[in-house]
Design an enzyme around this catalytic site. Structure first.
Site, PDB file in Angstrom:
ATOM      1  N   ILE A  62       0.856  -1.173   0.040  1.00 29.89           N
ATOM      2  CA  ILE A  62       0.137   0.083   0.077  1.00 29.89           C
ATOM      3  C   ILE A  62       0.924   1.155   0.048  1.00 29.89           C
ATOM      4  O   ILE A  62       0.491   2.404  -0.587  1.00 29.89           O
ATOM      5  CB  ILE A  62      -0.983  -0.027   1.159  1.00 29.89           C
ATOM      6  CG1 ILE A  62      -2.105   0.999   1.239  1.00 29.89           C
ATOM      7  CG2 ILE A  62      -0.202   0.306   2.632  1.00 29.89           C
ATOM      8  CD1 ILE A  62      -3.177   1.073   1.922  1.00 29.89           C
ATOM      9  N   LYS A  63       2.140   1.239   0.433  1.00 24.66           N
ATOM     10  CA  LYS A  63       2.878   2.342   0.645  1.00 24.66           C
ATOM     11  C   LYS A  63       3.351   2.911  -0.779  1.00 24.66           C
ATOM     12  O   LYS A  63       3.896   3.941  -0.981  1.00 24.66           O
ATOM     13  CB  LYS A  63       4.291   1.867   1.424  1.00 24.66           C
ATOM     14  CG  LYS A  63       4.125   1.742   2.810  1.00 24.66           C
ATOM     15  CD  LYS A  63       3.279   2.782   3.703  1.00 24.66           C
ATOM     16  CE  LYS A  63       3.051   2.703   5.058  1.00 24.66           C
ATOM     17  NZ  LYS A  63       2.409   4.074   5.862  1.00 24.66           N
ATOM     18  N   ASP A  64       3.349   2.067  -1.977  1.00 31.53           N
ATOM     19  CA  ASP A  64       3.329   2.707  -3.233  1.00 31.53           C
ATOM     20  C   ASP A  64       2.689   4.006  -3.321  1.00 31.53           C
ATOM     21  O   ASP A  64       3.156   4.832  -4.245  1.00 31.53           O
ATOM     22  CB  ASP A  64       3.110   1.892  -4.169  1.00 31.53           C
ATOM     23  CG  ASP A  64       4.010   0.281  -4.315  1.00 31.53           C
ATOM     24  OD1 ASP A  64       5.046   0.466  -3.624  1.00 31.53           O
ATOM     25  OD2 ASP A  64       3.715  -0.652  -5.209  1.00 31.53           O
ATOM     26  N   ALA A  67       4.112   6.798  -1.781  1.00 33.18           N
ATOM     27  CA  ALA A  67       5.544   7.219  -2.319  1.00 33.18           C
ATOM     28  C   ALA A  67       5.254   7.910  -3.764  1.00 33.18           C
ATOM     29  O   ALA A  67       5.879   9.058  -3.962  1.00 33.18           O
ATOM     30  CB  ALA A  67       6.304   5.833  -2.677  1.00 33.18           C
TER      31      ALA A  67
END
Length: 359
Positions: A62-64, A67
């Site tokens: 999910i951190k894409d 970012a």
């Protein structure tokens, strides 16, 4: 802010699992992940429980989303120029997302991270070309905290930014314009509750804000692991206690209210505390009953979704996020020796211990 990301999201319009429309590189492939109906747990509770498959983002988590959102915001504001350096303090997945984005957009990536993170994450960051600095895991108040070290490092460089994922609200905004609308569309606006754990607070705040604007009746809850202060903060109406204890989960839990979480925390419906024992058990349950190979933070979210569904009653519809897969943690989560060292061996249901195949 983030008009570039908003435009990219609008232009993709590519469905939720597959697409016959090409997208623009790594950043174009982020988002529009499937919403998975968790059949066994739904049948057990009499509710409908869904997990958003964020492990299907191209960088694996999910951190894409954060970012991409943070970098595009920095570009739009002229804070970073071609060939510059992007620096972050991260427990792993944001760093991995940033390393992918940096490779795709021509930046150097430098990551400071607690030395308690899994070796799989550290190795992957290095493979992606990031310069990795594992540092002692100390509280945020300590000047040697990995976030402060990242900020100081970036300040010494020319054409460099510290992305500040915890307090840069471009993080929450990325979820407000992507994750939230996707969930609303995928549920056709029929959603009684959303719950997830929080590290930066970006997902919970961004999704929560969007869903509340669309449907004030939808309840937004926070799920919290051991060692975090947020369950206490929410359940007492704002009492911030000193952080104590720890959890085997990575990248979630917090000792303070970040700027991202601060944009929404007063609108939360409640919070749940989820033990490591429950999270580990759910890692194995999801593998066995749903065929889903997810990490401990994803499992914690599902435990919380089940408990929220029970609170809301039969027939309720609850959504959570499956943050990432278990591949980055398998040397721990499926190691009998490691689990026993954490006194978690007995947390695995006896019939499912066959999956703990690593010594």
């Amino acid at each position: 802010m983030l008009s570039g990301l908003r435009s990219a999201v609008a232009q993709q319009a590519r469905g939720f699992a597959t697409s016959n429309i090409a997208v623009d590189g790594f950043t174009g492939a982020v988002g529009n992940t499937p919403l998975i109906y968790l059949k066994t747990l739904s049948e057990q509770t009499g509710s409908k429980i869904y997990g958003k498959a964020e492990f299907q983002n191209p960088g694996g988590s999910i951190k894409d989303r954060a970012a991409v959102g943070i970098v595009l915001d920095a570009e739009e504001k002229g804070r970073i120029k071609p060939g510059g350096t992007i620096v972050e303090g991260t427990a792993g997945n944001t760093g991995i997302g940033l390393a992918h984005v940096c490779r795709a957009r021509g930046y150097k990536c430098v990551i400071f991270m607690p030395n308690t993170q899994s070796q799989e994450k550290i190795d992957l960051l290095s493979m992606l070309g990031a310069e990795v600095h594992p540092v002692p895991a100390v509280p945020y108040e300590n000047p040697l905290n990995y976030n402060h070290q990242a900020k100081e490092y970036a300040a010494k460089l020319e054409n460099a930014i510290w992305t500040d994922q915890f307090d840069n609200t471009a993080n929450a905004y990325a979820h407000y314009i992507s994750t939230g609308p996707e969930i609303w569309e995928q549920t056709k606006g029929d959603i009684d509750g959303f719950i997830c754990s929080t590290g930066t607070g970006g997902t919970l705040a961004g999704v929560g804000k969007y869903l509340k604007e669309k449907s004030p009746k939808t309840q937004i809850w926070l799920a919290d692991p051991p060692g975090s202060v947020l369950y206490k903060y929410v359940s007492t109406g704002g009492q911030l206690v000193e952080r104590s204890g720890s959890s085997i989960t990575e990248g979630i839990g917090q000792g303070r209210v970040t700027n991202n979480l601060g944009t929404f925390i007063n609108d939360l419906s409640g919070a749940l505390h989820i033990s490591d024992e429950k999270s580990i058990s759910m890692v194995y349950q999801l593998l066995d009953s749903e065929g889903l190979y997810v990490g401990a933070s994803s499992a914690l979210n599902v435990v919380a979704a089940v408990e929220l569904a029970q609170k809301l009653g039969k027939g309720s519809k609850v959504v959570t996020v499956l943050c990432d897969g278990a591949y980055r943690y398998q040397s721990r989560l499926f190691s009998k020796k490691w689990l026993e060292s954490k006194e978690l061996g007995d947390a695995i249901p006896e019939s499912l211990r066959k999956y703990a195949v690593l010594d």
